[in-house]
Design an enzyme around this catalytic site. Structure first.
Site, short mmCIF file in Angstrom:
data_model
loop_
_atom_site.label_atom_id
_atom_site.label_comp_id
_atom_site.label_asym_id
_atom_site.label_seq_id
_atom_site.Cartn_x
_atom_site.Cartn_y
_atom_site.Cartn_z
N GLU A 1 -5.35 4.43 6.45
CA GLU A 1 -5.09 4.27 5.02
C GLU A 1 -5.60 5.46 4.21
O GLU A 1 -4.85 6.02 3.40
CB GLU A 1 -5.73 2.97 4.53
CG GLU A 1 -5.35 2.61 3.11
CD GLU A 1 -5.69 1.17 2.77
OE1 GLU A 1 -6.14 0.94 1.63
OE2 GLU A 1 -5.49 0.27 3.61
N ARG B 1 0.82 -1.21 0.00
CA ARG B 1 0.00 0.00 0.00
C ARG B 1 0.86 1.27 0.00
O ARG B 1 0.55 2.26 0.65
CB ARG B 1 -0.95 0.02 1.21
CG ARG B 1 -1.93 -1.14 1.25
CD ARG B 1 -2.86 -1.16 0.04
NE ARG B 1 -3.71 -2.34 0.13
CZ ARG B 1 -3.40 -3.52 -0.42
NH1 ARG B 1 -2.29 -3.67 -1.11
NH2 ARG B 1 -4.21 -4.54 -0.30
N SER C 1 -11.07 -0.31 3.39
CA SER C 1 -10.26 -0.61 4.58
C SER C 1 -9.70 0.69 5.15
O SER C 1 -9.02 1.44 4.44
CB SER C 1 -9.12 -1.55 4.21
OG SER C 1 -9.62 -2.77 3.71
#
Length: 328
Positions: A323, A164, A232
């Site tokens: 995130e 990520r 998420s």
């Protein structure tokens, strides 16, 4: 290019938070983007480019110029024997690109079906799901360098992809992605090792796998068009190998440099599944997904996120990292 004062972003973020930018508008091409960037500099304001608004938390008032990427176009090159190359402009819908490529008989993107957002955002985040990351199939991108006012091509190595992560997150705002090229290997081999896909027959085609992925996502993630969310909300944390034994009870797997733990499990074990602050809450379907129950505010979301980080740290000694990017 037309920019609007107090540009309404409330319908342009998947969390559904009420938000306005000082100035903003749709940017249909790279030329309009460059004009908007120049306008922001002239006003002494930051410039931000939004794609689908799927990986952000927006403040009620953003003192910046915010453009919405409208750069579209996509094509397929089948001339090379080793790979099929799929190229798309930054404003193209990522889920739309996946479905379109599969409909064209091109295999290799099916595991990444259903991830909301745009093509331009995909490499910045190095999106991934069901055993595949964008970096696995990435070839290159073109980005506008806001410091040098020039377009630059980045190959895979130059992007410095990690979980990520990419180099573009290290220097946010400097590079604006305008085009992405993916190289889908020939011969194609389905990726079925992820739980839920491993029951599919070995001979399954890309369309079958894509439909299975979409069905799996539907059981875990609420549809943002019905219940606002940003997917998420925290990264799965990676603990050093020397500390991995402390977390034997936590689902996870070995990765380079340590063990990746399930953030969703940590949140649920900390009593956060379904927990709410105002109209912001963690989903009853999956504790990793922060949802808007109708009238959530930026303050609701930030308080809930801070509570989650504190609880998980107190119980497990692990610090979760958000995130979605916060713009405010």
């Amino acid at each position: 290019m037309t920019l609007t004062d107090q540009f309404d972003l409330s319908a342009r973020n998947t969390l559904g938070l009420p938000s306005h930018a000082r100035h903003g508008g749709m940017l249909p091409d790279a030329g309009a983007m460059i004009e908007a960037l120049a306008f922001a500099r002239d006003k002494g304001l930051p410039f931000h480019l939004l794609g689908g608004g799927s990986n952000c938390v927006l403040a009620p008032q953003i003192e910046a110029v915010v453009g919405v990427s409208g750069m579209t176009g996509r094509w397929i090159d089948t001339s090379a024997p080793d790979a099929v190359r799929v190229t798309a402009c930054a404003g193209e819908s990522w889920p739309g690109l996946v479905e379109w490529s599969v409909a064209q008989g091109v295999s290799g993107l099916e595991n990444l079906a259903g991830i909301p957002g745009t093509v331009g955002a995909a490499p910045i985040q190095n999106i991934g799901a069901y055993g595949v990351e964008l970096s696995d199939i990435f070839e290159s991108l073109i980005a506008f360098d806001t410091e040098t006012s020039a377009f630059r091509r980045f190959d895979k190595a130059a992007c410095r992809f990690a979980y990520r992560h990419s180099r573009f997150k290290e220097i946010p705002g400097r590079y604006i992605v305008t085009e992405v090229t993916l190289a889908l290997p020939r011969p194609w081999r389905p990726v079925l090792r992820y739980a839920g896909l491993d029951a599919l027959p070995a001979g399954s085609d890309a369309r079958t796998i894509m439909q299975a992925v979409l069905a799996l996502r539907g059981t875990k993630l609420p549809d943002w068009r019905e219940t606002g969310n940003a997917g998420s909300f925290f990264h799965n944390p990676i603990v050093p190998e020397a500390e991995a034994a402390r977390y034997a009870e936590v689902p996870g797997h070995a990765v380079e440099g340590g063990r990746k733990l399930s953030a969703g499990w940590l949140l649920e074990a900390s009593g956060l599944k379904g927990y709410r602050c105002g109209d912001a809450g963690f989903s009853e379907q999956h504790a990793l997904v922060l949802v808007n129950h109708g009238r959530a505010t930026f303050d609701d979301v930030t308080r809930l996120a801070a509570t989650a980080v504190e609880r998980v740290r107190e119980r497990f000694g692990v610090t979760l990292v958000q995130e979605p990017v916060t713009l405010g």
